[in-house]
Design an enzyme around this catalytic site. Structure first.
Site, PDB file in Angstrom:
ATOM      1  N   ASP A 336     -74.635   3.773  -7.868  1.00 36.37           N
ATOM      2  CA  ASP A 336     -73.495   4.369  -8.523  1.00 36.37           C
ATOM      3  C   ASP A 336     -73.088   3.350  -9.585  1.00 36.37           C
ATOM      4  O   ASP A 336     -73.414   2.179  -9.468  1.00 36.37           O
ATOM      5  CB  ASP A 336     -72.390   4.522  -7.472  1.00 36.37           C
ATOM      6  CG  ASP A 336     -71.200   5.252  -8.008  1.00 36.37           C
ATOM      7  OD1 ASP A 336     -71.391   6.189  -8.791  1.00 36.37           O
ATOM      8  OD2 ASP A 336     -70.077   4.881  -7.633  1.00 36.37           O
ATOM      9  N   ASP A 548     -69.727   2.679  -3.928  1.00 38.17           N
ATOM     10  CA  ASP A 548     -68.538   1.971  -3.462  1.00 38.17           C
ATOM     11  C   ASP A 548     -67.744   2.822  -2.484  1.00 38.17           C
ATOM     12  O   ASP A 548     -66.666   2.446  -2.053  1.00 38.17           O
ATOM     13  CB  ASP A 548     -67.664   1.524  -4.636  1.00 38.17           C
ATOM     14  CG  ASP A 548     -67.224   2.695  -5.494  1.00 38.17           C
ATOM     15  OD1 ASP A 548     -67.625   3.837  -5.201  1.00 38.17           O
ATOM     16  OD2 ASP A 548     -66.473   2.471  -6.458  1.00 38.17           O
ATOM     17  N   ASP A 552     -68.413   9.137  -3.352  1.00 37.75           N
ATOM     18  CA  ASP A 552     -69.844   9.279  -3.147  1.00 37.75           C
ATOM     19  C   ASP A 552     -70.272   9.360  -1.681  1.00 37.75           C
ATOM     20  O   ASP A 552     -71.436   9.169  -1.365  1.00 37.75           O
ATOM     21  CB  ASP A 552     -70.643   8.213  -3.914  1.00 37.75           C
ATOM     22  CG  ASP A 552     -70.095   6.818  -3.726  1.00 37.75           C
ATOM     23  OD1 ASP A 552     -69.435   6.596  -2.690  1.00 37.75           O
ATOM     24  OD2 ASP A 552     -70.337   5.963  -4.593  1.00 37.75           O
TER      25      ASP A 552
HETATM   26  P1  ADP Z   1     -68.913   6.892 -11.176  1.00 34.02           P
HETATM   27  O1  ADP Z   1     -70.074   7.790 -11.017  1.00 34.02           O
HETATM   28  O2  ADP Z   1     -69.054   6.065 -12.425  1.00 34.02           O
HETATM   29  O3  ADP Z   1     -68.585   6.078  -9.987  1.00 34.02           O
HETATM   30  P2  ADP Z   1     -66.951   8.965 -10.570  1.00 34.02           P
HETATM   31  O4  ADP Z   1     -67.903   9.998 -10.096  1.00 34.02           O
HETATM   32  O5  ADP Z   1     -66.071   8.349  -9.568  1.00 34.02           O
HETATM   33  O6  ADP Z   1     -67.661   7.838 -11.461  1.00 34.02           O
HETATM   34  O7  ADP Z   1     -66.061   9.597 -11.701  1.00 34.02           O
HETATM   35  C1  ADP Z   1     -66.699  10.129 -12.858  1.00 34.02           C
HETATM   36  C2  ADP Z   1     -65.747  10.282 -14.008  1.00 34.02           C
HETATM   37  O8  ADP Z   1     -64.688  11.165 -13.640  1.00 34.02           O
HETATM   38  C3  ADP Z   1     -65.071   9.005 -14.400  1.00 34.02           C
HETATM   39  O9  ADP Z   1     -65.839   8.258 -15.318  1.00 34.02           O
HETATM   40  C4  ADP Z   1     -63.784   9.533 -15.050  1.00 34.02           C
HETATM   41  O10 ADP Z   1     -64.019   9.913 -16.378  1.00 34.02           O
HETATM   42  C5  ADP Z   1     -63.465  10.760 -14.229  1.00 34.02           C
HETATM   43  N1  ADP Z   1     -62.501  10.460 -13.162  1.00 34.02           N
HETATM   44  C6  ADP Z   1     -62.740  10.481 -11.833  1.00 34.02           C
HETATM   45  N2  ADP Z   1     -61.637  10.178 -11.140  1.00 34.02           N
HETATM   46  C7  ADP Z   1     -60.684   9.924 -12.052  1.00 34.02           C
HETATM   47  C8  ADP Z   1     -59.312   9.519 -11.962  1.00 34.02           C
HETATM   48  N3  ADP Z   1     -58.704   9.308 -10.798  1.00 34.02           N
HETATM   49  N4  ADP Z   1     -58.636   9.363 -13.125  1.00 34.02           N
HETATM   50  C9  ADP Z   1     -59.229   9.565 -14.308  1.00 34.02           C
HETATM   51  N5  ADP Z   1     -60.488   9.920 -14.451  1.00 34.02           N
HETATM   52  C10 ADP Z   1     -61.234  10.103 -13.347  1.00 34.02           C
HETATM   53 MG    MG Z   2     -67.815   5.781  -8.015  1.00 37.09          MG
END
Ligand code: ADP
Ligand code: MG
Length: 655
Positions: A336, A548, A552
């Site tokens: 991730d 993390d 996920d």
């Molecule tokens: P990653 O795959 O990088 O761990 P996530 O799947 O957790 O990212 O989230 C993907 C995208 O969704 C983030 O890059 C962000 O743009 C948006 N996002 C998710 N949760 C939030 C939040 N709490 N506030 C703002 N944006 C969010």
């Molecule tokens: Mg993440």
């Protein structure tokens, strides 16, 4: 090496000593016939009564063929053979029957001390179990309580030098914590009033008053100890192999021994020679003693136990030996991005309120009683921080940090977090949405696409576009090195999956030298991507997903091995993953793979060594070259060597 034994072990030791002395004494006693037999029965029962009992119970329960049975048959057989010889005026070799039992018990004692010692080593390595919690009495003095009896919400006192016994929030004081027992890293953490602390850390400098938020049993320390102690429940393939092996092996050698005792004498009779029963029976009994598979049965679980223990001391928690085993075969590693390869600590680099938002703020302050107006940018950040107040996502934490003020949670309601999109919430009566372009599209808000480098958080208020906040994350120092180390360890493909924008994803992937990147994924898309990779890989190859634990959990459980990183204080991650890295250093995965390889190598060494020696001894025994004494020495010797080899798993070079 200091050995302290349990009461039970001491008792066995005394029995061994007494029986040994009696055998020596009896050797010099000039009696013959049944009296001699009766006298030898005394040391025999002293040393062997529990084995005979277990063998009898085994037979009663229909689980006949185990090592107790082997020992019982071999020794009872030897004793009866002695009686037979005595009856013919020969000297019966009762001492052999007793000695076999004696050495078997010596071996068993050795193994139980070794297991006990490595168990203790592990708990000492993971020196995190708190003994007490301090409660403050009315007069200011401290009283030590059993942590189990402390209810959530109680204020406890942790003095410098003491372990934090229960998870909680600091209500008074500031200090530095040593988390090395949990993470294996000796970087101290600073802690101050209002912050959360996890149990198992050691308080170094200042006095802390902590309001507990959990029961002891639900605290990090208990969870980790449970996990390490129960890791033996999930058996590796090698352990299952041994169980299966013993199921066929033991009956096979029993029938083999029977054949050895009966067929040659009958053949002799048919050929008109003397049957020579006692010679063949003694060979059969020797064969039985040699065949006892105890070295394997004990050394393999002990190796895995040692590997798991050694890993825990490095801050790597492995939930079962099956996962430790699978790690060695890992060929695909999927990461991730946020919080795993990057720090997940975003810096706000730009705040851009829209015209509509500036007007909205101007109107609001005009109608408000108190005209304490702030710049629109600051107001925008405030809305974002409020909307994110309940979220645990790294983005949300960073926005709250950038805002830097206390958030009045009573003004926030109807919070909805949409995985891979962002959040929506009612803030002070206004409908606020904060998230990526997907979220804006989903809500039908006409936003202005931003092309800056970094992650963009768009904001909408009551359906109109309110502006964006540009934040950027940095790659962890060890990430590139970790990817290289995995490659060097034989990983075929490294992949990064992220919900972030394509531009950010590609930028990170290039820095780290990853083989493949997939961006703008929703949590569900990540599962699909992992499934595609699972199809692609070979049957023997394993896929590990490292995340993390935020957003996920589904992927963590879908992968062959789910690895959660930076899990200190995150229950969700500890629960969802198969392997938990307590700190957030991605190099730990390569270390875990090294531990796994070493452990498996030792397991195979033991299997080959033990089976090899057994095979040779069985042959020699059947041919009548090896007698009872050699058999028992070989058996105990192999076991001791195998156990000593297994204990090596515990020792880990951390760098
Ligand atoms: P990653 O795959 O990088 O761990 P996530 O799947 O957790 O990212 O989230 C993907 C995208 O969704 C983030 O890059 C962000 O743009 C948006 N996002 C998710 N949760 C939030 C939040 N709490 N506030 C703002 N944006 C969010
Ligand atoms: Mg993440």
């Amino acid at each position: 090496m200091d050995i302290d034994m349990t009461k039970k072990q001491k008792k066995v030791l005394y029995r061994i000593i007494i029986a040994a002395i009696l055998i020596v004494v009896l050797y010099f006693v000039p009696v013959e016939g049944y009296l001699r037999f009766a006298l030898y029965l005394i040391p025999y029962f002293i040393i062997g009564y529990d084995i005979l009992r277990k063998a009898a119970l085994g037979i009663a329960h229909g689980e006949v063929f185990d090592e107790n049975f082997l020992m019982a048959v071999a020794t009872v057989g030897a004793m009866l053979l002695g009686v037979y010889n005595e009856s013919r005026g020969l000297e019966g070799e009762f001492a052999e029957g007793v000695a076999v039992m004696l050495f078997y018990q010596v071996g068993e004692l050795f193994q139980s001390v070794a297991v006990g010692k490595s168990r203790k080593n592990i708990t000492a390595l993971m020196d995190i179990r708190p003994d007490y919690a301090n409660m403050e009495k009315e007069d200011g003095s401290l009283e030590q309580m059993d942590p189990e009896d402390v209810e959530p919400g109680t204020v406890i006192v942790v003095q410098p030098g003491e372990k934090v016994p229960i998870d909680g929030v600091v209500v008074e004081g500031s200090s530095t914590l040593n988390t090395s027992a949990l993470t294996g890293e000796s970087v101290p953490r600073d802690i101050k009033t209002g912050e959360e602390v996890v149990s198992g850390c050691v308080n170094i400098t200042g006095l802390l008053r902590i309001r507990t938020t959990k029961e002891f049993g639900e605290s990090t320390v208990s969870k980790i100890l449970d996990l390490v102690e129960n890791s033996g429940m999930k058996k590796s393939k090698s352990e299952n192999f041994i169980t299966k092996f013993a199921r066929y092996y033991t009956p096979a050698v029993c029938y083999g021994a029977l054949a050895l005792a009966v067929i040659p004498p009958l053949a002799n009779l048919l050929m008109g020679n003397a049957a020579n029963w006692s010679n063949w029976v003694i060979r059969a009994l020797t064969f039985l003693v040699i065949s006892c598979p105890c070295a394997l049965v004990i050394s393999i679980p002990l190796s895995f136990f040692g590997g798991i223990g050694g890993a825990s001391a490095c801050g790597i928690l492995v939930k079962g030996s099956n996962y430790l085993e699978a790690l060695a075969q890992t060929k695909y590693v999927v990461f991730d991005k946020t919080g795993t390869l990057t720090k997940g600590v975003f810096q706000v680099t730009e705040i851009q309120p829209s015209k509509a938002f500036e007007n909205y703020i101007a109107e609001k302050t005009a109608t408000a009683e108190e005209t304490e107006s702030e710049p629109a940018g600051r107001e925008l950040l405030k809305y974002a921080a409020y909307a994110e107040s309940y979220s645990n996502h790294p983005i949300s934490k960073s926005l709250k940090d950038a805002f830097g003020q206390e958030i009045d949670m009573t003004k926030v309601s109807e919070v909805e977090e949409i995985g891979g999109h962002g959040v929506t919430a009612l803030v002070d009566g206004a409908k606020v949405a904060a998230g990526n372009a997907k979220l804006m599209k989903k809500l039908g808000v006409p936003y202005e696409e931003n092309t800056g480098v970094g992650t963009v958080v768009y904001l909408a208020i009551n359906g109109f576009y309110a502006g964006y906040i540009l934040i950027s994350d940095v790659v962890k120092e060890q990430s590139a090195q970790a990817v290289a180390a995995l490659k060097a360890a034989g990983v075929k493909k490294t992949v990064m999956l992220t919900g972030d924008s394509d531009a950010v994803a590609r930028h990170v992937a290039e820095q780290l030298g990853l083989d493949e990147v997939k961006s703008e994924l929703l949590p569900g898309d990540k599962v699909d991507a992992v499934e595609a990779l699972l199809d692609e890989k070979g049957a023997k190859e394993k896929l590990a997903f490292v995340g993390d634990g935020i957003n996920d959990a589904p992927v963590l459980s879908r992968a062959d091995i789910g690895v959660a990183m930076g899990a200190l204080g995150s229950d969700a991650a500890i629960e969802a993953a198969d392997i938990v890295l307590m700190d957030d250093n991605p190099m730990k995965l390569a270390l875990a793979m090294r531990i796994s390889r070493k452990c498996l190598r030792i397991v195979y060494e033991n299997i080959v060594f033990a089976l090899g020696v057994k095979a040779i001894c069985l042959l020699l025994g059947a041919l009548g070259i090896a007698g009872m004494w050699l058999a028992i020495f070989a058996d105990v010797g192999v076991m001791v060597l195998a156990v000593l080899n297994a204990v090596r798993c515990l020792k880990i070079k951390s760098k």
